[in-house]
Design a protein around this motif. Structure first.
Motif, mmCIF file in Angstrom:
data_model
loop_
_atom_site.group_PDB
_atom_site.id
_atom_site.type_symbol
_atom_site.label_atom_id
_atom_site.label_comp_id
_atom_site.label_asym_id
_atom_site.label_seq_id
_atom_site.Cartn_x
_atom_site.Cartn_y
_atom_site.Cartn_z
ATOM 1 N N ALA A 49 0.850 -1.182 0.000
ATOM 2 C CA ALA A 49 0.000 0.000 0.000
ATOM 3 C C ALA A 49 0.888 1.234 0.000
ATOM 4 C CB ALA A 49 -0.894 -0.003 1.231
ATOM 5 N N VAL A 50 0.570 2.178 -0.857
ATOM 6 C CA VAL A 50 1.331 3.414 -0.918
ATOM 7 C C VAL A 50 0.904 4.286 0.256
ATOM 8 C CG1 VAL A 50 1.823 5.452 -2.303
ATOM 9 C CG2 VAL A 50 1.512 3.247 -3.418
ATOM 10 N N ASP A 51 1.880 4.777 0.985
ATOM 11 C CA ASP A 51 1.637 5.584 2.169
ATOM 12 C C ASP A 51 1.136 6.971 1.770
ATOM 13 O OD1 ASP A 51 1.642 6.804 4.623
ATOM 14 O OD2 ASP A 51 3.819 6.791 4.865
ATOM 15 N N PRO A 52 -0.106 7.346 2.154
ATOM 16 C CA PRO A 52 -0.612 8.667 1.785
ATOM 17 C C PRO A 52 0.199 9.797 2.406
ATOM 18 C CG PRO A 52 -2.201 7.505 3.184
ATOM 19 C CD PRO A 52 -1.070 6.568 2.907
ATOM 20 N N ALA A 53 0.888 9.559 3.511
ATOM 21 C CA ALA A 53 1.700 10.593 4.153
ATOM 22 C C ALA A 53 3.003 10.826 3.398
ATOM 23 C CB ALA A 53 2.004 10.198 5.600
ATOM 24 N N ARG A 54 3.267 9.964 2.407
ATOM 25 C CA ARG A 54 4.499 10.081 1.643
ATOM 26 C C ARG A 54 4.600 11.454 0.981
ATOM 27 N NH1 ARG A 54 6.383 5.539 -2.579
ATOM 28 N NH2 ARG A 54 8.492 6.262 -2.748
ATOM 29 N N ASP A 55 3.488 11.991 0.500
ATOM 30 C CA ASP A 55 3.498 13.285 -0.166
ATOM 31 C C ASP A 55 3.746 14.437 0.805
ATOM 32 O OD1 ASP A 55 3.115 12.214 -2.691
ATOM 33 O OD2 ASP A 55 0.938 12.239 -2.491
ATOM 34 N N LEU A 56 3.665 14.182 2.102
ATOM 35 C CA LEU A 56 3.919 15.214 3.098
ATOM 36 C C LEU A 56 5.400 15.306 3.442
ATOM 37 C CD1 LEU A 56 0.890 14.537 5.470
ATOM 38 C CD2 LEU A 56 1.064 16.215 3.625
ATOM 39 N N GLN A 57 6.207 14.352 2.942
ATOM 40 C CA GLN A 57 7.635 14.391 3.189
ATOM 41 C C GLN A 57 8.234 15.585 2.466
ATOM 42 O OE1 GLN A 57 8.797 10.552 1.756
ATOM 43 N NE2 GLN A 57 8.309 9.526 3.648
ATOM 44 N N PRO A 58 9.413 16.025 2.918
ATOM 45 C CA PRO A 58 10.015 17.193 2.288
ATOM 46 C C PRO A 58 10.277 16.962 0.807
ATOM 47 C CG PRO A 58 11.576 16.105 3.743
ATOM 48 C CD PRO A 58 10.256 15.452 3.945
ATOM 49 N N GLY A 59 10.082 17.982 0.061
ATOM 50 C CA GLY A 59 10.295 17.933 -1.377
ATOM 51 C C GLY A 59 9.815 19.235 -1.973
ATOM 52 N N PRO A 60 10.106 19.477 -3.226
ATOM 53 C CA PRO A 60 9.667 20.732 -3.832
ATOM 54 C C PRO A 60 8.148 20.802 -3.928
ATOM 55 C CG PRO A 60 10.632 19.286 -5.477
ATOM 56 C CD PRO A 60 10.838 18.625 -4.151
ATOM 57 N N LYS B 259 0.464 2.760 -15.642
ATOM 58 C CA LYS B 259 0.647 3.366 -14.316
ATOM 59 C C LYS B 259 1.791 2.707 -13.554
ATOM 60 C CE LYS B 259 -4.236 4.470 -13.805
ATOM 61 N NZ LYS B 259 -5.460 4.078 -13.119
ATOM 62 N N ASN B 260 2.046 1.437 -13.831
ATOM 63 C CA ASN B 260 3.069 0.691 -13.098
ATOM 64 C C ASN B 260 4.471 0.855 -13.678
ATOM 65 O OD1 ASN B 260 1.207 -0.280 -11.241
ATOM 66 N ND2 ASN B 260 0.673 -2.014 -12.532
ATOM 67 N N ARG B 261 4.584 1.316 -14.909
ATOM 68 C CA ARG B 261 5.896 1.535 -15.538
ATOM 69 C C ARG B 261 6.385 2.919 -15.120
ATOM 70 N NH1 ARG B 261 3.004 -0.376 -20.426
ATOM 71 N NH2 ARG B 261 2.905 1.812 -21.039
ATOM 72 N N ARG B 262 7.118 2.981 -14.000
ATOM 73 C CA ARG B 262 7.415 4.279 -13.420
ATOM 74 C C ARG B 262 8.691 4.255 -12.593
ATOM 75 N NH1 ARG B 262 4.707 1.278 -10.006
ATOM 76 N NH2 ARG B 262 4.834 1.652 -7.779
ATOM 77 N N ALA B 263 9.164 5.440 -12.279
ATOM 78 C CA ALA B 263 10.208 5.655 -11.275
ATOM 79 C C ALA B 263 9.651 6.707 -10.321
ATOM 80 C CB ALA B 263 11.497 6.136 -11.911
ATOM 81 N N GLU B 264 9.728 6.413 -9.035
ATOM 82 C CA GLU B 264 9.217 7.343 -8.019
ATOM 83 C C GLU B 264 10.368 7.941 -7.237
ATOM 84 O OE1 GLU B 264 5.958 6.031 -5.565
ATOM 85 O OE2 GLU B 264 5.351 4.565 -7.073
ATOM 86 N N ILE B 265 10.271 9.225 -6.947
ATOM 87 C CA ILE B 265 11.268 9.914 -6.143
ATOM 88 C C ILE B 265 10.738 10.013 -4.722
ATOM 89 C CG2 ILE B 265 12.502 12.084 -5.798
ATOM 90 C CD1 ILE B 265 12.394 12.452 -8.869
ATOM 91 N N ALA B 266 11.489 9.438 -3.795
ATOM 92 C CA ALA B 266 11.098 9.450 -2.370
ATOM 93 C C ALA B 266 12.190 10.163 -1.561
ATOM 94 C CB ALA B 266 10.914 8.030 -1.865
ATOM 95 N N TYR B 267 11.794 11.190 -0.837
ATOM 96 C CA TYR B 267 12.745 11.912 0.021
ATOM 97 C C TYR B 267 12.911 11.170 1.341
ATOM 98 C CZ TYR B 267 13.075 15.729 -3.222
ATOM 99 O OH TYR B 267 13.347 16.471 -4.340
ATOM 100 N N ARG B 268 14.148 11.144 1.811
ATOM 101 C CA ARG B 268 14.439 10.453 3.082
ATOM 102 C C ARG B 268 14.822 11.459 4.146
ATOM 103 N NH1 ARG B 268 19.332 7.153 1.777
ATOM 104 N NH2 ARG B 268 19.562 8.110 -0.203
#
Length: 176
Positions: free
Chosen positions: A55-66, A167-176
């Motif tokens: 499951a994709v974490d909905p809070a993921r978009d709240l992580q720092p990023g532009p 939709k599945n052919r992708r690269a996602e950028i995740a800030y740590r």
């Protein structure tokens, strides 16, 4: 004569060291009717391949990023070429990362369900490395970027049609 014997013995030892203990016959087999056969069956809530969807974490978009910059780059079938339409997205992340050298990201490469496991892991890695290379060309430090592949193991759409695969052919950028 002794040299040939020793050479043969060394060659045999080298080849014996290259052996593998991986059992290739224990790979789960899927029939086209959608039911799973083999080691992936009976996993309770798992998909056909025996892998439980993540499951994709909905809070993921709240992580720092532009702000206002998407985090997903989509690819064509069997391709790791970044489309021109995603260049502004990559440039936005590059500016954000260059502004603070302490920021770090993980580029997660993904594929659709078609293709073998090893092939999809390699394709996902090529996709994440393509994004990583684009960011490095824009001046982001290598130490700020980690490229990983999930292959077909983290689908965002479990469907088996072109719309889901796209939709599945992708690269996602995740800030740590």
């Amino acid at each position: 004569m002794i040299k040939r014997f020793l050479f043969g013995l060394a060659l045999a030892a080298a080849l014996a060291g290259c052996g593998s203990n991986v059992k290739l016959d224990d790979v789960p087999v899927e029939d086209k009717s959608g039911s799973s056969v083999g080691t992936g069956a009976g996993t309770g809530g798992a998909t056909q391949s025996g892998v439980t969807p993540v499951a994709v974490d909905p809070a993921r978009d709240l992580q720092p990023g532009p702000a206002g910059v998407a985090r997903v780059i989509y690819f064509d079938y069997d391709s790791n070429a970044i489309k021109a339409e995603f260049q502004p997205l990559i440039e936005g992340h590059a500016r954000f990362l260059k502004a603070d050298a302490k920021r770090k990201i993980t580029v997660e490469g993904n594929t659709d369900e078609r293709g073998g496991r090893e092939y999809n892991l390699a394709l996902g890695q090529r996709r994440s490395e393509a994004v990583r290379s684009a960011l490095k060309l824009l001046g982001v430090a290598d130490s700020q970027i980690e490229a990983v592949s999930f292959g077909k193991e983290k689908p965002v759409d479990a469907g088996s049609d072109e719309a889901a695969w796209a939709k599945n052919r992708r690269a996602e950028i995740a800030y740590r």
